[in-house]
Design an enzyme around this catalytic site. Structure first.
Site, PDB file in Angstrom:
ATOM      1  N   ILE A 103      26.359 -42.426 -11.540  1.00  0.00           N
ATOM      2  CA  ILE A 103      26.986 -42.557 -10.231  1.00  0.00           C
ATOM      3  C   ILE A 103      27.153 -44.020  -9.847  1.00  0.00           C
ATOM      4  O   ILE A 103      28.178 -44.430  -9.325  1.00  0.00           O
ATOM      5  CB  ILE A 103      26.120 -41.867  -9.150  1.00  0.00           C
ATOM      6  CG1 ILE A 103      26.035 -40.367  -9.407  1.00  0.00           C
ATOM      7  CG2 ILE A 103      26.624 -42.162  -7.748  1.00  0.00           C
ATOM      8  CD1 ILE A 103      27.332 -39.633  -9.225  1.00  0.00           C
ATOM      9  N   GLN A 133      25.857 -48.286 -10.743  1.00  0.00           N
ATOM     10  CA  GLN A 133      25.005 -49.301 -11.337  1.00  0.00           C
ATOM     11  C   GLN A 133      24.600 -50.190 -10.184  1.00  0.00           C
ATOM     12  O   GLN A 133      25.339 -51.059  -9.756  1.00  0.00           O
ATOM     13  CB  GLN A 133      25.735 -50.085 -12.425  1.00  0.00           C
ATOM     14  CG  GLN A 133      24.792 -51.032 -13.147  1.00  0.00           C
ATOM     15  CD  GLN A 133      25.443 -51.809 -14.266  1.00  0.00           C
ATOM     16  OE1 GLN A 133      26.641 -51.928 -14.333  1.00  0.00           O
ATOM     17  NE2 GLN A 133      24.624 -52.363 -15.143  1.00  0.00           N
ATOM     18  N   GLU A 160      19.477 -52.935  -9.469  1.00  0.00           N
ATOM     19  CA  GLU A 160      18.469 -53.019 -10.510  1.00  0.00           C
ATOM     20  C   GLU A 160      18.560 -51.865 -11.455  1.00  0.00           C
ATOM     21  O   GLU A 160      18.259 -51.977 -12.624  1.00  0.00           O
ATOM     22  CB  GLU A 160      17.079 -52.951  -9.893  1.00  0.00           C
ATOM     23  CG  GLU A 160      16.781 -54.089  -9.006  1.00  0.00           C
ATOM     24  CD  GLU A 160      15.421 -53.865  -8.432  1.00  0.00           C
ATOM     25  OE1 GLU A 160      14.456 -54.024  -9.183  1.00  0.00           O
ATOM     26  OE2 GLU A 160      15.322 -53.490  -7.262  1.00  0.00           O
ATOM     27  N   GLY A 161      18.924 -50.729 -10.917  1.00  0.00           N
ATOM     28  CA  GLY A 161      18.850 -49.546 -11.744  1.00  0.00           C
ATOM     29  C   GLY A 161      20.192 -48.898 -11.886  1.00  0.00           C
ATOM     30  O   GLY A 161      21.196 -49.341 -11.325  1.00  0.00           O
ATOM     31  N   ARG A 162      20.198 -47.836 -12.684  1.00  0.00           N
ATOM     32  CA  ARG A 162      21.393 -47.021 -12.769  1.00  0.00           C
ATOM     33  C   ARG A 162      21.033 -45.694 -12.153  1.00  0.00           C
ATOM     34  O   ARG A 162      19.959 -45.162 -12.370  1.00  0.00           O
ATOM     35  CB  ARG A 162      21.784 -46.816 -14.218  1.00  0.00           C
ATOM     36  CG  ARG A 162      22.149 -48.148 -14.823  1.00  0.00           C
ATOM     37  CD  ARG A 162      22.635 -47.980 -16.230  1.00  0.00           C
ATOM     38  NE  ARG A 162      22.601 -49.302 -16.819  1.00  0.00           N
ATOM     39  CZ  ARG A 162      22.023 -49.579 -17.966  1.00  0.00           C
ATOM     40  NH1 ARG A 162      21.453 -48.617 -18.674  1.00  0.00           N
ATOM     41  NH2 ARG A 162      22.007 -50.788 -18.417  1.00  0.00           N
ATOM     42  N   LYS A 193      16.890 -42.183 -10.834  1.00  0.00           N
ATOM     43  CA  LYS A 193      17.063 -43.631 -10.804  1.00  0.00           C
ATOM     44  C   LYS A 193      16.336 -44.219 -11.995  1.00  0.00           C
ATOM     45  O   LYS A 193      15.131 -44.054 -12.139  1.00  0.00           O
ATOM     46  CB  LYS A 193      16.498 -44.181  -9.493  1.00  0.00           C
ATOM     47  CG  LYS A 193      16.635 -45.677  -9.361  1.00  0.00           C
ATOM     48  CD  LYS A 193      16.403 -46.104  -7.928  1.00  0.00           C
ATOM     49  CE  LYS A 193      16.280 -47.602  -7.813  1.00  0.00           C
ATOM     50  NZ  LYS A 193      16.142 -48.001  -6.418  1.00  0.00           N
ATOM     51  N   ASP A 225      14.395 -54.631   1.376  1.00  0.00           N
ATOM     52  CA  ASP A 225      15.768 -54.863   0.907  1.00  0.00           C
ATOM     53  C   ASP A 225      16.746 -54.072   1.776  1.00  0.00           C
ATOM     54  O   ASP A 225      17.561 -53.307   1.277  1.00  0.00           O
ATOM     55  CB  ASP A 225      15.889 -54.441  -0.562  1.00  0.00           C
ATOM     56  CG  ASP A 225      17.238 -54.816  -1.192  1.00  0.00           C
ATOM     57  OD1 ASP A 225      17.958 -55.641  -0.599  1.00  0.00           O
ATOM     58  OD2 ASP A 225      17.558 -54.278  -2.258  1.00  0.00           O
TER      59      ASP A 225
HETATM   60  N1  LIG Z   1      18.953 -39.895  -3.583  1.00  0.00           N
HETATM   61  C1  LIG Z   1      20.232 -40.284  -3.740  1.00  0.00           C
HETATM   62  N2  LIG Z   1      21.241 -39.396  -3.577  1.00  0.00           N
HETATM   63  C2  LIG Z   1      22.520 -39.788  -3.749  1.00  0.00           C
HETATM   64  N3  LIG Z   1      22.915 -41.020  -4.075  1.00  0.00           N
HETATM   65  C3  LIG Z   1      21.969 -41.963  -4.242  1.00  0.00           C
HETATM   66  C4  LIG Z   1      20.579 -41.644  -4.084  1.00  0.00           C
HETATM   67  N4  LIG Z   1      19.869 -42.756  -4.319  1.00  0.00           N
HETATM   68  C5  LIG Z   1      20.755 -43.724  -4.603  1.00  0.00           C
HETATM   69  N5  LIG Z   1      22.027 -43.283  -4.555  1.00  0.00           N
HETATM   70  C6  LIG Z   1      23.256 -44.063  -4.841  1.00  0.00           C
HETATM   71  O1  LIG Z   1      22.991 -44.988  -5.889  1.00  0.00           O
HETATM   72  C7  LIG Z   1      23.126 -46.337  -5.450  1.00  0.00           C
HETATM   73  C8  LIG Z   1      22.048 -47.208  -6.093  1.00  0.00           C
HETATM   74  O2  LIG Z   1      20.766 -46.732  -5.755  1.00  0.00           O
HETATM   75  P1  LIG Z   1      19.579 -47.676  -5.263  1.00  0.00           P
HETATM   76  O3  LIG Z   1      18.358 -46.855  -5.054  1.00  0.00           O
HETATM   77  O4  LIG Z   1      20.045 -48.469  -4.092  1.00  0.00           O
HETATM   78  O5  LIG Z   1      19.369 -48.582  -6.553  1.00  0.00           O
HETATM   79  P2  LIG Z   1      19.376 -50.159  -6.763  1.00  0.00           P
HETATM   80  O6  LIG Z   1      17.952 -50.629  -6.623  1.00  0.00           O
HETATM   81  O7  LIG Z   1      19.853 -50.327  -8.138  1.00  0.00           O
HETATM   82  O8  LIG Z   1      20.281 -50.776  -5.737  1.00  0.00           O
HETATM   83  C9  LIG Z   1      23.051 -46.258  -3.928  1.00  0.00           C
HETATM   84  O9  LIG Z   1      23.767 -47.283  -3.314  1.00  0.00           O
HETATM   85  C10 LIG Z   1      23.664 -44.887  -3.651  1.00  0.00           C
HETATM   86  O10 LIG Z   1      25.073 -44.969  -3.633  1.00  0.00           O
HETATM   87 MG   LIG Z   2      20.361 -50.544  -3.696  1.00  0.00          MG
END
Ligand SMILES: Nc1ncnc2c1ncn2[C@@H]1O[C@H](COP(=O)(O)OP(=O)(O)O)[C@@H](O)[C@H]1O
Ligand SMILES: [Mg+2]
Lengths: 272, 357
Positions: free
Chosen positions: A27, A29, A32-34, A50, A163
């Site tokens: 969904i 990148q 930090e994570g995918r 994640k 953050d």
């Molecule tokens: N529980 C979730 N349900 C749906 N989409 C999610 C969820 N968690 C994260 N996302 C989507 O994935 C993206 C990246 O997740 P995030 O936890 O912010 O990771 P990162 O640390 O890489 O920024 C978010 O901006 C959001 O669009």
């Molecule tokens: Mg994020």
């Protein structure tokens, strides 16, 4: 669902390579994570996985330390928030060695995206500003208030996020509009585009703290991220702080501290 | 019908920089049709303080005053142009150290009066960004600006360079420079450069445990510096007793690995946030090859690339002031003599960037 191109580019974590009724989809990148969308236990129960792959640029010792600390912190804080009624996704499973955390799927889009869609892609001309001022800001103001109260509730439980940005909040699609897609643009009319619960995500940098300084820095980070991401809505940020104050009893002291933090920011010496 | 107005083929600016310990004067030309820049000259003279010391404002200002005429003459000679061809005199308004900034601003005013040319005051950080964009061709990158006085993660939006993240205390370059002082490493040509060379001699790639301080897109370095100083003191004690210990090289290596990982992380966070996969590194610390390598690995993972320049443009110089000043000049911007002040604090996002879409 077929493999998205990105899925084939990056090796997914092992857990996603097992046969499943529906293939996982990459969904986002993120920073930090995918983030993969997959299912948990039942084929119709969507979940978010994640994955924090190791970072090739980082020294392996530092990399292992950070990855582990962040997955565990995120899981711990999500559970605590969940218990205390802060709007966050539920944690389903973690494996800090393999670098992943599995949580509830939140149907919606990042607040950043929703605000930008709302503000539109108009150039920042005087005409656009006049137009923006005359447009009905009520839905945006209401969204800002929901953000403020979500943060108020978070801080009330003794957690600072670390953050806070509008990318790390999901505007949950109201129930009657829900379907299984992540984005589903254009389905809603403009009046309803900013409706829904604000769900906080991305707690990898979160810590348990009740210090006014930490809370104020949390707000300061969001204030600056907000101003630089949505310059046209900067003046509405006040609404976030206002409803933060209404949600959280200790807010006045935090907001006084925020003044100090801002001053420090502005006055910080630029010298070598 | 005799006079067909002569349209100029190029515009030329002379830029003066002296916000820290480098005095730089550069001359640039922009093609009036394409806008493409050509560096005509770029001369620099650095005030180097003895090992274990930093550069003080008073001494630095004296250095700039005594070298200004020499450096300016050299820049004119290298460029091979006549004074009449110059369109404007650009100078650094800030941010930077008060006394050195003032000494160069006065010199720039003098040139402006002497040659009857308009003045253009330039934000130092915007100078770095514009020069980096021009040299590398990165069109709309996330910018990591890292120097002795600044640490910022910047992205352009709606006529401003917006600061997404920055240090909450000291600049990363300041952290490295001060650690060089702790180890009494030479400041010639630059303390950071010598730390980089020393780090390469660390034998076993051992990472000593230093704090890691990232808050969203912001970060902090003072805690790391204190811990590194403590470790250095511990090392000296043990070495004095003839005991086995880690080396200054190990310390430099660990310090670099830690602070650069932080910088790459906050940059990556900003890239994810604004949805960009280009990153441009500017400022003196941007010359560091280890930082460039780490940033490159991160950008490649995101399907993008890193843009960096070499020491001619990374380290403070006059050409970047000339270039950014000329961009503003071309939109009609002027700094009247009576407003040609300078200021120690001048945030990157205060500048209205009229020359970009
Ligand atoms: N529980 C979730 N349900 C749906 N989409 C999610 C969820 N968690 C994260 N996302 C989507 O994935 C993206 C990246 O997740 P995030 O936890 O912010 O990771 P990162 O640390 O890489 O920024 C978010 O901006 C959001 O669009
Ligand atoms: Mg994020």
């Amino acid at each position: 669902m077929s493999n998205s191109p990105a899925m084939t580019e990056f090796p997914p974590p092992q857990i996603l390579t097992y046969p499943a009724s529906s293939a996982p989809v990459l969904i986002a990148q993120g920073a930090e994570g995918r983030l993969y969308k997959t299912t948990y236990l039942l084929p119709d129960q969507p979940c978010a996985l994640k994955y924090r792959p190791s970072k090739p640029y980082r020294h392996p010792i530092l990399d292992a330390r950070l990855t582990r600390a962040r997955i565990l912190a995120e899981a711990r804080v999500l559970q605590r928030c969940r218990r205390e009624g802060v709007p966050v996704p539920a944690v389903y499973a973690t494996n800090e060695k393999a670098g992943w955390l599995m949580m509830e799927w939140v149907d919606g889009a990042p607040v950043r995206q929703r605000i930008n869609e709302w503000l539109g892609a108009r150039p920042d001309t005087e005409a656009a500003q006049v137009e923006a001022q005359s447009a009905d800001q009520t839905p945006l103001i209401s969204l800002m208030q929901r953000i403020g109260s979500a943060i108020g509730r978070l801080h009330r439980t003794g957690v600072v996020h670390g953050d806070l940005t509008t990318s790390n909040m999901i505007l949950q699609r109201p129930k009657e509009h829900q379907h299984n897609g992540h984005t589903g643009e254009g389905a809603m009319e403009k009046g309803k585009a900013l409706e829904g619960h604000v769900v906080l995500i991305d707690f990898g940098l979160a810590t348990q703290s009740s210090s006014e300084e930490d809370r104020a820095v949390d707000l300061y980070v969001l204030e600056r991220a907000f101003g630089s991401t949505h310059p046209r809505a900067e003046e509405l940020f006040e609404q976030v702080l206002q409803s933060y104050k209404e949600t959280f009893k200790q807010a006045p002291a935090v907001l006084r501290k925020l003044e100090d933090v801002r001053m420090r920011g502005r006055k910080r010496s630029m010298l070598g | 019908m005799s006079d067909i107005p002569m349209t100029k083929k190029r515009r030329i600016a002379l830029g003066c920089e002296g916000s820290a310990n480098k005095l730089g004067i550069g001359i640039i030309s922009h093609d009036t049709l394409s806008g493409s820049p050509t560096v005509l000259s770029n001369v620099r003279d650095t005030f180097v303080s003895p090992p274990g010391t930093g550069f003080l404002p008073k001494d630095t200002a004296r250095h700039h005053r005594s070298f200004f005429v020499r450096v300016a003459k050299q820049a004119l000679r290298d460029a091979g142009i006549s004074i009449s061809e110059i369109d404007c005199i650009c100078y650094t308004r800030g941010p930077g150290m008060g006394a050195p900034l003032t000494s160069v601003a006065i010199a720039a005013r003098t040139l402006s009066l002497l040659w009857d040319k308009p003045l253009v005051g330039v934000n130092h950080c915007v100078g770095h960004i514009e020069m980096g964009r021009a040299i590398t061709g990165a069109s709309n990158p996330v910018v990591l600006y890292v120097s002795g006085g600044n640490t910022q993660v910047i992205a352009y939006a709606e006529q401003r360079y917006r600061i997404f993240g920055e240090t909450l205390d000291i600049a990363v370059g300041n952290c490295l420079d001060r650690f060089a002082r702790t180890l009494e490493i030479s400041n010639d040509p630059a303390p950071g450069y010598n730390i980089e060379q020393l780090a390469k001699q660390s034998a076993d790639n051992i990472l000593l445990d230093l704090p890691y301080a990232v808050k969203g897109m912001d970060c902090s370095f003072s805690g790391i510096l204190s811990r590194a100083d403590e470790l250095a003191a511990f090392m000296k004690q043990k070495a004095a007793k003839g005991e086995d210990t880690f080396t200054p090289a190990d310390l430099c290596f660990s310090l670099q690995e830690t602070v650069f990982a932080m910088l790459v992380e906050i940059t990556e966070r900003a890239m994810a946030h604004v949805g960009s996969n280009q990153v441009l590194i500017v400022g003196g610390v941007g010359c560091n090859e280890r930082l460039q390598e780490m940033m490159g690995a991160m950008a490649a993972e995101r399907g993008g690339s890193v843009y960096a320049t070499d020491e001619r443009f990374c380290i403070d110089n006059g050409i970047m002031i000339a270039h950014a000043g000329l961009l503003a000049y071309e939109t009609g911007f002027r700094t009247p003599l009576e407003e040609s002040t300078c200021t120690q604090r001048f945030r990157t996002d205060e500048v209205f960037v009229k020359w970009r879409d």
